[in-house]
Design a protein around this motif. Structure first.
Motif, PDB file in Angstrom:
ATOM      1  N   SER A 277       0.842  -1.189   0.000  1.00 22.46           N
ATOM      2  CA  SER A 277       0.000   0.000   0.000  1.00 22.46           C
ATOM      3  C   SER A 277       0.879   1.242   0.000  1.00 22.46           C
ATOM      4  O   SER A 277       2.074   1.176   0.285  1.00 22.46           O
ATOM      5  N   VAL A 278       0.280   2.369  -0.328  1.00 20.78           N
ATOM      6  CA  VAL A 278       0.949   3.667  -0.234  1.00 20.78           C
ATOM      7  C   VAL A 278      -0.035   4.660   0.383  1.00 20.78           C
ATOM      8  O   VAL A 278      -1.248   4.433   0.362  1.00 20.78           O
ATOM      9  N   GLU A 279       0.492   5.742   0.928  1.00 20.73           N
ATOM     10  CA  GLU A 279      -0.368   6.779   1.472  1.00 20.73           C
ATOM     11  C   GLU A 279      -0.630   7.826   0.400  1.00 20.73           C
ATOM     12  O   GLU A 279       0.305   8.374  -0.184  1.00 20.73           O
ATOM     13  N   ILE A 280      -1.910   8.082   0.139  1.00 18.89           N
ATOM     14  CA  ILE A 280      -2.310   9.087  -0.839  1.00 18.89           C
ATOM     15  C   ILE A 280      -3.315  10.023  -0.184  1.00 18.89           C
ATOM     16  O   ILE A 280      -4.358   9.577   0.317  1.00 18.89           O
ATOM     17  N   ASP A 281      -2.998  11.296  -0.161  1.00 15.03           N
ATOM     18  CA  ASP A 281      -3.878  12.310   0.462  1.00 15.03           C
ATOM     19  C   ASP A 281      -4.256  11.935   1.890  1.00 15.03           C
ATOM     20  O   ASP A 281      -5.410  12.106   2.326  1.00 15.03           O
ATOM     21  N   GLY A 282      -3.283  11.384   2.606  1.00 16.13           N
ATOM     22  CA  GLY A 282      -3.507  11.048   4.005  1.00 16.13           C
ATOM     23  C   GLY A 282      -4.218   9.735   4.247  1.00 16.13           C
ATOM     24  O   GLY A 282      -4.466   9.354   5.398  1.00 16.13           O
ATOM     25  N   ASN A 283      -4.558   9.004   3.182  1.00 12.65           N
ATOM     26  CA  ASN A 283      -5.248   7.722   3.311  1.00 12.65           C
ATOM     27  C   ASN A 283      -4.390   6.577   2.817  1.00 12.65           C
ATOM     28  O   ASN A 283      -3.681   6.711   1.806  1.00 12.65           O
ATOM     29  N   GLN A 284      -4.468   5.428   3.495  1.00 14.96           N
ATOM     30  CA  GLN A 284      -3.775   4.234   3.026  1.00 14.96           C
ATOM     31  C   GLN A 284      -4.520   3.682   1.816  1.00 14.96           C
ATOM     32  O   GLN A 284      -5.733   3.461   1.871  1.00 14.96           O
ATOM     33  N   SER A 285      -3.782   3.460   0.740  1.00 13.25           N
ATOM     34  CA  SER A 285      -4.408   2.982  -0.498  1.00 13.25           C
ATOM     35  C   SER A 285      -3.795   1.657  -0.934  1.00 13.25           C
ATOM     36  O   SER A 285      -2.570   1.510  -0.974  1.00 13.25           O
ATOM     37  N   PHE A 286      -4.665   0.700  -1.262  1.00 10.00           N
ATOM     38  CA  PHE A 286      -4.243  -0.586  -1.795  1.00 10.00           C
ATOM     39  C   PHE A 286      -4.489  -0.671  -3.301  1.00 10.00           C
ATOM     40  O   PHE A 286      -4.286  -1.713  -3.922  1.00 10.00           O
ATOM     41  N   GLY A 287      -4.935   0.437  -3.891  1.00 10.16           N
ATOM     42  CA  GLY A 287      -5.207   0.501  -5.318  1.00 10.16           C
ATOM     43  C   GLY A 287      -6.039   1.730  -5.620  1.00 10.16           C
ATOM     44  O   GLY A 287      -6.741   2.244  -4.746  1.00 10.16           O
ATOM     45  N   GLN A 288      -5.961   2.204  -6.859  1.00 10.40           N
ATOM     46  CA  GLN A 288      -6.688   3.410  -7.240  1.00 10.40           C
ATOM     47  C   GLN A 288      -7.761   3.090  -8.283  1.00 10.40           C
ATOM     48  O   GLN A 288      -7.471   2.489  -9.336  1.00 10.40           O
ATOM     49  N   TYR A 289      -8.979   3.499  -7.984  1.00 11.59           N
ATOM     50  CA  TYR A 289     -10.138   3.262  -8.858  1.00 11.59           C
ATOM     51  C   TYR A 289     -10.061   4.189 -10.074  1.00 11.59           C
ATOM     52  O   TYR A 289      -9.807   5.386  -9.949  1.00 11.59           O
ATOM     53  N   VAL A 290     -10.297   3.613 -11.253  1.00 11.22           N
ATOM     54  CA  VAL A 290     -10.253   4.387 -12.494  1.00 11.22           C
ATOM     55  C   VAL A 290     -11.553   4.203 -13.277  1.00 11.22           C
ATOM     56  O   VAL A 290     -12.291   3.232 -13.078  1.00 11.22           O
ATOM     57  N   GLU A 291     -11.805   5.148 -14.167  1.00 16.50           N
ATOM     58  CA  GLU A 291     -12.992   5.089 -15.014  1.00 16.50           C
ATOM     59  C   GLU A 291     -12.935   3.881 -15.945  1.00 16.50           C
ATOM     60  O   GLU A 291     -11.874   3.538 -16.473  1.00 16.50           O
ATOM     61  N   ASN A 292     -14.072   3.264 -16.163  1.00 15.98           N
ATOM     62  CA  ASN A 292     -14.158   2.208 -17.167  1.00 15.98           C
ATOM     63  C   ASN A 292     -14.229   2.815 -18.564  1.00 15.98           C
ATOM     64  O   ASN A 292     -14.931   3.810 -18.784  1.00 15.98           O
ATOM     65  N   VAL A 293     -13.504   2.210 -19.500  1.00 14.15           N
ATOM     66  CA  VAL A 293     -13.617   2.567 -20.917  1.00 14.15           C
ATOM     67  C   VAL A 293     -13.860   1.260 -21.657  1.00 14.15           C
ATOM     68  O   VAL A 293     -12.926   0.532 -22.001  1.00 14.15           O
ATOM     69  N   GLY A 294     -15.129   0.914 -21.842  1.00 12.34           N
ATOM     70  CA  GLY A 294     -15.459  -0.372 -22.428  1.00 12.34           C
ATOM     71  C   GLY A 294     -15.177  -1.489 -21.434  1.00 12.34           C
ATOM     72  O   GLY A 294     -14.909  -1.263 -20.253  1.00 12.34           O
ATOM     73  N   GLU A 295     -15.218  -2.728 -21.929  1.00  8.71           N
ATOM     74  CA  GLU A 295     -15.039  -3.870 -21.029  1.00  8.71           C
ATOM     75  C   GLU A 295     -13.596  -4.015 -20.570  1.00  8.71           C
ATOM     76  O   GLU A 295     -13.340  -4.421 -19.429  1.00  8.71           O
ATOM     77  N   LEU A 296     -12.632  -3.663 -21.426  1.00 13.65           N
ATOM     78  CA  LEU A 296     -11.242  -3.935 -21.105  1.00 13.65           C
ATOM     79  C   LEU A 296     -10.382  -2.689 -20.917  1.00 13.65           C
ATOM     80  O   LEU A 296      -9.248  -2.799 -20.447  1.00 13.65           O
ATOM     81  N   GLY A 297     -10.882  -1.523 -21.281  1.00 17.35           N
ATOM     82  CA  GLY A 297     -10.076  -0.318 -21.159  1.00 17.35           C
ATOM     83  C   GLY A 297     -10.351   0.448 -19.876  1.00 17.35           C
ATOM     84  O   GLY A 297     -11.272   0.139 -19.118  1.00 17.35           O
ATOM     85  N   TRP A 298      -9.525   1.457 -19.629  1.00 11.46           N
ATOM     86  CA  TRP A 298      -9.744   2.311 -18.460  1.00 11.46           C
ATOM     87  C   TRP A 298      -9.251   3.717 -18.752  1.00 11.46           C
ATOM     88  O   TRP A 298      -8.455   3.951 -19.660  1.00 11.46           O
ATOM     89  N   GLY A 299      -9.740   4.665 -17.945  1.00 10.80           N
ATOM     90  CA  GLY A 299      -9.372   6.061 -18.134  1.00 10.80           C
ATOM     91  C   GLY A 299      -8.655   6.618 -16.926  1.00 10.80           C
ATOM     92  O   GLY A 299      -7.758   5.983 -16.368  1.00 10.80           O
ATOM     93  N   ASN A 300      -9.068   7.788 -16.481  1.00 11.81           N
ATOM     94  CA  ASN A 300      -8.375   8.498 -15.406  1.00 11.81           C
ATOM     95  C   ASN A 300      -8.749   7.969 -14.024  1.00 11.81           C
ATOM     96  O   ASN A 300      -9.804   7.365 -13.829  1.00 11.81           O
ATOM     97  N   VAL A 301      -7.862   8.242 -13.065  1.00 14.48           N
ATOM     98  CA  VAL A 301      -8.165   7.977 -11.663  1.00 14.48           C
ATOM     99  C   VAL A 301      -9.348   8.850 -11.253  1.00 14.48           C
ATOM    100  O   VAL A 301      -9.425  10.034 -11.608  1.00 14.48           O
ATOM    101  N   VAL A 302     -10.295   8.280 -10.522  1.00 17.14           N
ATOM    102  CA  VAL A 302     -11.482   9.016 -10.091  1.00 17.14           C
ATOM    103  C   VAL A 302     -11.217   9.614  -8.705  1.00 17.14           C
ATOM    104  O   VAL A 302     -10.970   8.869  -7.743  1.00 17.14           O
ATOM    105  N   PRO A 303     -11.248  10.929  -8.573  1.00 23.57           N
ATOM    106  CA  PRO A 303     -10.976  11.569  -7.277  1.00 23.57           C
ATOM    107  C   PRO A 303     -11.973  11.128  -6.206  1.00 23.57           C
ATOM    108  O   PRO A 303     -13.147  10.876  -6.493  1.00 23.57           O
ATOM    109  N   GLY A 304     -11.488  11.031  -4.969  1.00 30.53           N
ATOM    110  CA  GLY A 304     -12.361  10.722  -3.848  1.00 30.53           C
ATOM    111  C   GLY A 304     -12.690   9.259  -3.689  1.00 30.53           C
ATOM    112  O   GLY A 304     -13.520   8.899  -2.836  1.00 30.53           O
ATOM    113  N   CYS A 305     -12.058   8.399  -4.500  1.00 24.01           N
ATOM    114  CA  CYS A 305     -12.304   6.954  -4.418  1.00 24.01           C
ATOM    115  C   CYS A 305     -10.984   6.240  -4.120  1.00 24.01           C
ATOM    116  O   CYS A 305      -9.943   6.599  -4.667  1.00 24.01           O
TER     117      CYS A 305
END
Length: 368
Positions: A277-305
């Motif tokens: 894990s890493v600390e991001i914005d004061g929170n422990q993170s085990f992964g960063q949620y990103v926008e879905n782009v179709g079934e297999l693609g992805w986009g930007n990190v979604v803030p607040g998640c």
């Protein structure tokens, strides 16, 4: 038609090939041999992409991994893990045309390799600050003594010095990485000068942060980074890459929702991501949620998640109201891993964004 029903590591081939191309061009521009570490992807399929980019020599982290890649035609392989004398018998199985280079930092390991009588090359490992293994850069006497012992044997060839600046993983921001890089290169250059009586010394170094950010390589002759093929959240937070450079994401089914806590439970836990894990914005993170782009693609990190917690199979995703209302049980979400090397090891295979399966050493090994 594709249908993801369990945690799956998605690989963006275009990003991966671009990361490979960029690092190879950087090595060439700085007159560095390029010996990339394959411990991150551990895949003959991805290894082919590196070969197509002009790579001829590789680095791995175990004898088993070295053998796997030797069977695919790689014949210049460095095992960048201290030689384990209990595995000495494993060296007999390699094809005669495979040139192996092993890592040592003590006389017992060298004596074992001499007793084997096999033609092998040896890197002496140097501790440049990570304090894991290797001889201190300031310990000229021990380094020179080991060089002399290797060179006195009939079957061993002294390849040079190998150093991994693993402490660069503690950096946050390019400036800190550049400080580690400068210290590493300046001290390796000084060490080569100090060992002038040993003749010309070849030096290989390779951590992804300093290789990605550094611009001058006066103390080394070869680079062997590994994580750069995929990058990950940790590397983005270190400052070694941007989030857009990350070439893998884990697709995870949504299995439950909790409206009171605004939490999404995904099928994707420690056995899929590891527990890095890493600390991001004061929170422990085990992964960063990103926008879905179709079934297999992805986009930007979604803030607040944020993937806030993991147990064995469960992952708990803290989300905003808008994201909570949008996601349904049965959806598949994408999460950028903190440490892509470990996520790949955990999941054991890849699905490209083009819909093709790519093998991983773990899945092949399990079939033996």
């Amino acid at each position: 038609m594709l249908s993801i029903s369990k945690p799956t590591l998605i690989l963006d081939e275009e990003k991966c090939r671009y990361n490979i191309k960029r690092m190879k061009e950087k090595a060439d521009a700085n007159n560095q041999d390029f010996r990339p570490h394959f411990k991150t992807h551990q895949s003959n399929g991805i290894g082919l992409w590196l070969k197509e980019a002009g790579v001829q020599a590789i680095t791995v982290s175990s004898l088993d991994m070295a053998f796997y890649f030797s069977q695919a035609g790689w014949n210049d392989i460095t095992v960048a893990f201290p030689f384990n004398v209990l595995e000495a018998g494993e060296l007999q199985k390699f094809p005669s045309n495979c040139h192996l280079t092993l890592l040592v930092d003590n006389e017992q390991a060298v004596s074992c390799l001499i007793a084997l009588g096999l033609p092998l090359s040896v890197f002496i490992e140097i501790d440049s600050g990570a304090h894991r293994t290797g001889l201190s850069m300031s310990d000229k006497g021990s380094i020179l003594k080991l060089i002399i012992k290797v060179r006195s044997s009939e079957n061993l060839s002294f390849k040079g010095l190998y150093s991994h600046a693993g402490h660069s993983y503690q950096c946050r921001g390019e400036d800190e990485v550049k400080t580690v890089h400068k210290y590493l290169q300046d001290n390796l250059k000084a060490l080569k000068h100090t060992l002038v009586e040993a003749g010309e010394i070849y030096v290989c170094t390779g951590d992804t942060p300093t290789c990605s950010v550094g611009s001058h390589f006066a103390g080394s002759d070869a680079l062997s980074p590994g994580n750069f093929v995929f990058y990950d959240v940790m590397q983005a937070e270190i400052g070694a890459c941007s989030y857009n450079d990350i070439a893998v994401a884990v697709a995870c089914p949504v299995v439950s929702k909790n409206a009171e806590r605004k939490e999404i439970c995904i099928y994707g836990g420690a056995i899929h991501f590891s527990k890095d894990s890493v600390e991001i914005d004061g929170n422990q993170s085990f992964g960063q949620y990103v926008e879905n782009v179709g079934e297999l693609g992805w986009g930007n990190v979604v803030p607040g998640c944020n993937l806030k917690g993991l147990s064995q199979e469960h992952g708990i995703l803290q989300v905003t109201d808008a994201v909570f209302n949008k996601i349904k049980v049965g959806d598949v979400v994408k999460i950028l891993p903190i440490h892509s090397c470990l996520a790949a090891q955990c999941l054991g295979h890849y699905m490209t964004t083009g819909g093709m399966w790519v093998e991983h050493f773990v899945s092949i090994k399990s079939q033996r």
